[in-house]
Design an enzyme around this catalytic site. Sequence first.
Site, mmCIF file in Angstrom:
data_model
loop_
_atom_site.group_PDB
_atom_site.id
_atom_site.type_symbol
_atom_site.label_atom_id
_atom_site.label_comp_id
_atom_site.label_asym_id
_atom_site.label_seq_id
_atom_site.Cartn_x
_atom_site.Cartn_y
_atom_site.Cartn_z
ATOM 1 C CB ILE A 8 -0.942 4.082 0.045
ATOM 2 C CG1 ILE A 8 -0.876 3.757 1.547
ATOM 3 C CG2 ILE A 8 -1.214 5.564 -0.148
ATOM 4 C CD1 ILE A 8 -0.107 2.545 1.884
ATOM 5 N N GLY A 9 -2.359 0.821 -0.757
ATOM 6 C CA GLY A 9 -1.977 -0.546 -1.077
ATOM 7 C C GLY A 9 -1.409 -1.342 0.071
ATOM 8 C CE LYS A 10 -2.663 -0.212 6.583
ATOM 9 N NZ LYS A 10 -3.521 0.732 5.854
ATOM 10 C CE LYS B 235 -7.431 -3.452 8.139
ATOM 11 N NZ LYS B 235 -6.476 -2.549 7.468
ATOM 12 C CG ASP C 160 -8.779 -3.669 3.525
ATOM 13 O OD1 ASP C 160 -9.002 -3.735 2.299
ATOM 14 O OD2 ASP C 160 -8.537 -2.604 4.112
ATOM 15 N N GLY D 83 -5.205 2.372 8.381
ATOM 16 C CA GLY D 83 -4.807 3.702 7.924
ATOM 17 C C GLY D 83 -3.307 3.894 8.010
ATOM 18 C CG ASN E 53 1.559 -0.380 -3.972
ATOM 19 O OD1 ASN E 53 1.727 -1.159 -4.904
ATOM 20 N ND2 ASN E 53 0.360 0.029 -3.591
#
Length: 241
Positions: free
Chosen positions: A16-18, A40, A59, A123, A180
């Site tokens: 979802i664009g985290k 991360k 990421d 997540g 977002n």
Amino acid sequence: MSSALSLFVTGTDTEIGKTLVSCALLRGFAEAGLSAAAMKPIAAGAYFNVEDGLWHNEDADQLDAAAGALLPPEMRTPYLLKAPAAPHIVAAQEGRTLKLAPIVDCHREAMRRADVVVVEGVGGFRVPLDDQRDTADLALALGLPVVIVVGVRLGCINHALLTADAIAARGLHLAGWVANIVDPAMRFADENIETIRAWLQREHGVPLIGTVPHLAPPSAERAATHLDMPLLLRALRAHAG
């Protein structure tokens, strides 16, 4: 004791664009004159780079590209798992235990190396890490204010309110949320965002930090222009006391 600021970025779901928003926050902090580092702590999904002979996560690489203060890979991502699946499943297959203490130690050191540390979760807010703990426990162990990234698509209102309730139930501070837009064809997107804004403000006092439009291709620099960084910084500094 470090005077650095830090926040935990979670999402209403996966994909979802985290990471995009986390990178935008890093860019925004840099524009505000702050050295920003990224963590991360747990990343599931790795590829081997023959050029440097290291395992990478896409990421984490994006976070490094947006960060002004780079951390060593083992500090930025203490747990890099190979398969792109639920962390507790992959960790069990690889014979690894996802412990919170090493992550807390890495975060403490990161706080000494930057003005602000953006910690991106994995997540959603309650992704299991083993049969006893989940990412909510990670956020609690770090004791950080939380920013929610809401992926604006069908079902986002329910996901946003449930996520906020789960964060508040753990006694964590909600510093803000970012809308977002992941589905550019979604009907009544603005109305959905306004509904979430009103409910989160009324129930939790959580401000909307910004609305990131659908960007093709995704751009942290462009996304950062849609965020109210002064508002977020005020919230983070108030929480830090």
